[in-house]
Design a protein around this motif. Structure first.
Motif, mmCIF file in Angstrom:
data_model
loop_
_atom_site.group_PDB
_atom_site.id
_atom_site.type_symbol
_atom_site.label_atom_id
_atom_site.label_comp_id
_atom_site.label_asym_id
_atom_site.label_seq_id
_atom_site.Cartn_x
_atom_site.Cartn_y
_atom_site.Cartn_z
ATOM 1 N N LEU A 21 0.825 -1.213 0.000
ATOM 2 C CA LEU A 21 0.000 0.000 0.000
ATOM 3 C C LEU A 21 0.862 1.268 0.000
ATOM 4 N N MET A 43 -6.668 -4.462 -1.343
ATOM 5 C CA MET A 43 -7.683 -3.443 -1.619
ATOM 6 C C MET A 43 -9.078 -4.031 -1.795
ATOM 7 N N LYS A 49 -9.081 -1.401 2.326
ATOM 8 C CA LYS A 49 -9.577 -0.116 1.810
ATOM 9 C C LYS A 49 -9.472 0.973 2.879
ATOM 10 N N GLN A 50 -9.838 0.608 4.109
ATOM 11 C CA GLN A 50 -9.776 1.573 5.201
ATOM 12 C C GLN A 50 -8.323 1.970 5.473
ATOM 13 N N ALA A 52 -5.829 1.951 3.350
ATOM 14 C CA ALA A 52 -5.377 2.789 2.238
ATOM 15 C C ALA A 52 -5.889 4.214 2.385
ATOM 16 N N THR A 53 -7.134 4.350 2.833
ATOM 17 C CA THR A 53 -7.692 5.690 3.047
ATOM 18 C C THR A 53 -6.954 6.410 4.165
ATOM 19 N N SER A 58 -5.238 5.617 -1.244
ATOM 20 C CA SER A 58 -6.350 4.972 -1.947
ATOM 21 C C SER A 58 -6.398 5.432 -3.406
ATOM 22 N N ASP A 59 -6.051 6.687 -3.678
ATOM 23 C CA ASP A 59 -5.967 7.190 -5.051
ATOM 24 C C ASP A 59 -4.493 7.372 -5.379
ATOM 25 N N GLU A 60 -3.921 6.387 -6.054
ATOM 26 C CA GLU A 60 -2.478 6.405 -6.306
ATOM 27 C C GLU A 60 -2.040 7.547 -7.209
#
Length: 121
Positions: A21, A43, A49-50, A52-53, A58-60
């Motif tokens: 990540l 992911m 997902k959490q 990454a946020t 989360s948005d690479e």
């Protein structure tokens, strides 16, 4: 299986998952294919997902790599500063203690003179 093996396996999996990540934050190089596959699996989970946020990955496309050498330099600078301050406090405390010990050994009239000199308004 022993508990130690299971814990080691869990820590390794967590480390690899977080590494997959955090890759775009650590370097501008292309993520290796195995880490990309791991990231895709991570992911797909709610916890992934959490994470990454929370980590801001989360948005690479919007992720900018951090300057690791700059962060390391500031950490080292902070540690050196803290150690220097602690050393100054220790030296000051010891110097004051030595002065107090020397004043305690003076005759009463000399102690009185020092007290009067220090306690002037």
């Amino acid at each position: 299986m022993s508990l130690q093996f299971i814990l080691t396996l869990g820590v390794a999996a967590l480390t690899v998952g977080l590494g997959s990540l955090l890759w775009p934050k650590l370097t501008a190089r292309v993520r290796p294919k195995p880490l990309t596959e791991i990231r895709n699996v991570v992911m797909q989970t709610p916890m992934g997902k959490q994470a990454a946020t929370i980590l801001g990955v989360s948005d690479e496309g919007a992720v900018t790599p951090i300057n690791v050498s700059s962060v390391a330099s500031s950490l080292v600078s902070g540690v050196v500063s803290a150690v220097g301050q602690k050393a100054q406090e220790t030296v000051t405390r010891q110097a004051v203690q030595q002065l107090i010990n020397q004043v305690d050994q003076l005759p009463a009239d000399q102690k009185q003179q020092i007290q009067e000199a220090l306690c002037k308004p």
